[in-house]
Scaffold this active site. Sequence first.
Site, short mmCIF file in Angstrom:
data_model
loop_
_atom_site.label_atom_id
_atom_site.label_comp_id
_atom_site.label_asym_id
_atom_site.label_seq_id
_atom_site.Cartn_x
_atom_site.Cartn_y
_atom_site.Cartn_z
N TYR A 22 -2.50 7.47 13.29
CA TYR A 22 -2.31 6.06 13.65
C TYR A 22 -0.84 5.69 13.59
O TYR A 22 -0.25 5.18 14.55
CB TYR A 22 -3.13 5.15 12.73
N THR A 63 3.80 -1.61 12.60
CA THR A 63 3.20 -1.55 11.26
C THR A 63 4.18 -1.00 10.23
O THR A 63 5.07 -0.20 10.58
CB THR A 63 1.94 -0.67 11.29
N ASP A 64 3.99 -1.38 8.97
CA ASP A 64 4.80 -0.81 7.89
C ASP A 64 4.54 0.69 7.72
O ASP A 64 5.36 1.42 7.16
CB ASP A 64 4.54 -1.54 6.57
N GLU A 65 3.42 1.17 8.25
CA GLU A 65 3.06 2.58 8.06
C GLU A 65 3.99 3.56 8.79
O GLU A 65 3.98 4.75 8.50
CB GLU A 65 1.61 2.82 8.47
#
Length: 316
Positions: free
Chosen positions: A122, A98-100
């Site tokens: 997350y 994910t970009d997160e």
Amino acid sequence: MIINLDKLDYCASLKNLEAISDKQNYKFIQGDICEPRFIKELFETEKIDIVLHFAAQTHVDLSFWRSLEFSYVNVYGTHILVAAAYEANVEKFIYVSTDEVYGGSLDKEFDESSPKQPTNPYASSKAAAECFVHSYWERYQFPVVITRSSNVYGPHQFPEKVIPKFISLLQQNRKCCIHGSGLQKRNFLYATDVAEAFLIVLKKGKPGEIYNIGTNFEMSIAQLAKELIHLIKRPNSESETEHWMDYVNDRPTNDLGYPMNSEKMHTLGWRPKVPWKEGIKRTIEWYRENFHNWKNAEKALEPFPMAEPFVQLDVQ
């Protein structure tokens, strides 16, 4: 031959698979990546040669309440899967991240070499899982590829995520619940564009590499709510628009944005094709007819309770 392994957790619905369930080259298996014996046996019996690993706990709000579960599924489960894939000598292992993992930014664009600085449970679990996956390349030259994508939207998504949540709330004459100021920006990719990106990574992605799958299209959460209100409620004034917006307490952490450079994917021949207006129109229409594909869909629309970060343990 495609094997679809899924735990059928709270956010799953077999109705989403009805269009392909009778295909001769498709097989559904219910199972859990956190069960080593089952996974080992699966690789042996099904002769799996390529893995696309999407399986994860992904709802950021929920991760503040259940951070240990997110670590267990996303890190331990990934470790089991990549180890089994290595033992089975698969041709390619694609880990969907994910970009997160980059942490938040308003203006600085992240490329694949940017440091990982996750700010929520997350994202932290996904970043840790990336390390396990990449270690198999470093140690064994096992052909792993890691992808980091922007927010994905479209039909079939469980309505805990922001776009289907806002759409479903408005279709039920309820207000959009917006975390904090609503100024946080997100980049949105339509599901078919992301699916095409994964197919290209499958065919052309180089082992040991990381690929950003992003878009320049971005929107603040408050602006997203306003867009959906205009499309679904057709208000006649700004005050009428504001009537459908309910500002609630923010998450313990809420990144301001994830601008990504996706030149590496562009060199493989991928770019997003579906314009926002077309993608969101299809999505609104789908939820009008299919919201009840999940038995617990109504529960997903409740404003999420805020928790203390990151974990609360009952100590006897």
